[in-house]
Design an enzyme around this catalytic site. Structure first.
Site, PDB file in Angstrom:
ATOM      1  N   ARG A  47       3.114  -6.700   6.615  1.00 20.46           N
ATOM      2  CA  ARG A  47       2.827  -5.305   6.273  1.00 20.46           C
ATOM      3  C   ARG A  47       1.549  -4.860   7.012  1.00 20.46           C
ATOM      4  NH1 ARG A  47       5.598  -3.923   1.422  1.00 20.46           N
ATOM      5  NH2 ARG A  47       7.587  -5.012   1.551  1.00 20.46           N
TER       6      ARG A  47
ATOM      7  N   ASN B   8      -1.113  -1.699  -4.155  1.00 17.78           N
ATOM      8  CA  ASN B   8      -0.863  -1.440  -2.734  1.00 17.78           C
ATOM      9  C   ASN B   8      -1.422  -0.159  -2.126  1.00 17.78           C
ATOM     10  OD1 ASN B   8       2.283  -2.909  -3.388  1.00 17.78           O
ATOM     11  ND2 ASN B   8       0.621  -3.846  -2.259  1.00 17.78           N
TER      12      ASN B   8
ATOM     13  N   ASN C  70      11.672  -6.345   1.116  1.00 13.99           N
ATOM     14  CA  ASN C  70      11.144  -7.711   1.155  1.00 13.99           C
ATOM     15  C   ASN C  70      12.261  -8.658   0.705  1.00 13.99           C
ATOM     16  OD1 ASN C  70      10.989  -8.430  -1.743  1.00 13.99           O
ATOM     17  ND2 ASN C  70       9.422  -6.833  -1.857  1.00 13.99           N
TER      18      ASN C  70
ATOM     19  N   HIS D 264       2.845 -10.443   1.249  1.00 12.26           N
ATOM     20  CA  HIS D 264       1.537  -9.860   0.955  1.00 12.26           C
ATOM     21  C   HIS D 264       0.582 -11.013   0.629  1.00 12.26           C
ATOM     22  CE1 HIS D 264       2.805  -5.546  -0.500  1.00 12.26           C
ATOM     23  NE2 HIS D 264       2.200  -5.457   0.670  1.00 12.26           N
TER      24      HIS D 264
ATOM     25  N   ASP E 195      -1.504 -11.237  -1.712  1.00 14.54           N
ATOM     26  CA  ASP E 195      -1.607 -11.519  -3.150  1.00 14.54           C
ATOM     27  C   ASP E 195      -0.387 -12.258  -3.707  1.00 14.54           C
ATOM     28  OD1 ASP E 195       0.316  -9.530  -3.421  1.00 14.54           O
ATOM     29  OD2 ASP E 195      -0.868  -8.275  -4.777  1.00 14.54           O
TER      30      ASP E 195
ATOM     31  N   ARG F  62       7.673   3.956   1.106  1.00 16.36           N
ATOM     32  CA  ARG F  62       6.502   3.871   0.223  1.00 16.36           C
ATOM     33  C   ARG F  62       5.362   4.809   0.652  1.00 16.36           C
ATOM     34  NH1 ARG F  62       4.609  -1.605  -2.268  1.00 16.36           N
ATOM     35  NH2 ARG F  62       3.715   0.033  -3.583  1.00 16.36           N
TER      36      ARG F  62
ATOM     37  N   CYS G  11       0.424  -7.404  -8.392  1.00 14.75           N
ATOM     38  CA  CYS G  11       0.943  -6.194  -7.745  1.00 14.75           C
ATOM     39  C   CYS G  11       0.923  -5.000  -8.669  1.00 14.75           C
ATOM     40  CB  CYS G  11       2.385  -6.413  -7.309  1.00 14.75           C
ATOM     41  SG  CYS G  11       2.661  -7.907  -6.372  1.00 14.75           S
TER      42      CYS G  11
END
Ligand code: ARG
Length: 292
Positions: A159, A88, A38, A188, A190, A110, A283
């Site tokens: 994403r 996540n 990111n 994201h 959030d 991830r 997060c």
């Protein structure tokens, strides 16, 4: 139940007033910036001070406990530096059953995190729901419940994929409003939308399309746009509202004054090491109404 892209009516039914009881965090021992996925991570490889990260993480953990949440801590895993961002890997169904939807991460570094978090939930008697193969959805990073209502907002584009949201809405059994994200600093949901109460949310105008902004203002009639700098650098919209508190990265002056005006008690924390990875308070936690 398909997710929808336009709002036909604001989510008026208030069905859910259970307080949050639990939080999932993951031990930060192996947290680091080892790759760039990111915009915030650019130039940060190898720059994390692990000791400082541990202190910041512990202080946030202690805030959650001090306000009455029970924190469950998943073990860290060598080679999974982003596992610490427990928003996540899963999403809570929140219907009175002990169920969570497992994420399918967008990016290879991830992907292995999810099985690890799934095991943590299963060992504690939760049922883990899987999305269809090929789905991409990053849990509470991209999906937020409307406070007090069985109505969810999903950010997509960086994403989470739009095509994954219909099956997701089915899995949680609730309407999902799809919001396209258009600014890479806010990759994201959030990072750019923070519900404070049933009618107020902090949001970043620049992060959404004109239709998305309008939908947010319809659903949250008292929505307040946060100055883009405070949101991009201070991660103001990654602040978390729970049990009458707004917990947020230190220094978000505009956002904390809005939170106070809504009657919330503001708790400022330092998450600077995690900001290097593009994450802050929101997060670093996954929140449940079910007790552990
Ligand atoms: N480095 C992580 C990533 O890019 C940060 C995740 C932040 N999490 C969040 N819920 N916004 O995936």
């Amino acid at each position: 139940m398909p997710a929808f892209d336009r709002l036909s009516a604001p989510p008026l039914r208030s069905e859910l007033r259970e307080p949050d009881r639990s939080v999932l965090m993951a031990d930060p021992s192996f947290f680091d910036v080892e790759y760039v996925i990111n915009a915030h991570m650019a130039g940060q490889i190898g720059q994390v001070d692990r000791k400082r990260a541990r202190r910041q993480w512990q202080a946030l953990h202690d805030v959650f406990e001090a306000i009455g949440l029970h924190v469950s801590v998943a073990e860290g895993v060598l080679g999974l530096p982003d596992l610490v961002f427990t928003a996540n890997q899963s999403f809570p169904v929140r219907d009175g059953t002990r169920r969570v939807v497992l994420s399918q991460m967008a990016l290879p570094p991830r992907r292995a995190e999810v099985a690890h978090i799934a095991r943590h939930f299963e060992e504690r008697g939760f049922e883990c729901l899987a999305l269809p193969e090929g789905s991409v959805l990053e849990g509470m990073g991209d999906v937020l419940w409307h406070p007090g209502r069985r109505f969810a907002y999903a950010g997509w584009g960086f994403r989470t994929q739009r095509a994954s949201l219909d099956a997701f809405a089915d899995a949680i059994g609730a309407p999902v409003l799809a919001l396209k994200l258009v600014d890479e600093r806010f990759y994201h949901l959030d990072t750019c939308l923070a519900p404070l109460d049933e009618s107020c949310a902090l949001y970043v105008e620049e992060a959404f399309t004109p239709e998305g902004r309008a939908a947010i203002r319809t659903c949250f009639p008292d929505a307040v746009a946060v100055p883009v700098d405070e949101a991009a650098r201070g991660f103001a919209c990654n602040g978390v509202t729970t049990r009458g508190h707004f917990i947020v990265q230190r220094g978000c002056a505009f956002s904390t004054s809005v939170a106070r005006s809504r009657g919330l008690s503001v708790v400022e924390v330092e998450t600077g090491e995690f900001l290097k990875s593009g994450g802050s308070v929101g997060c670093l936690h996954m929140r449940l109404q079910e007790a552990w």
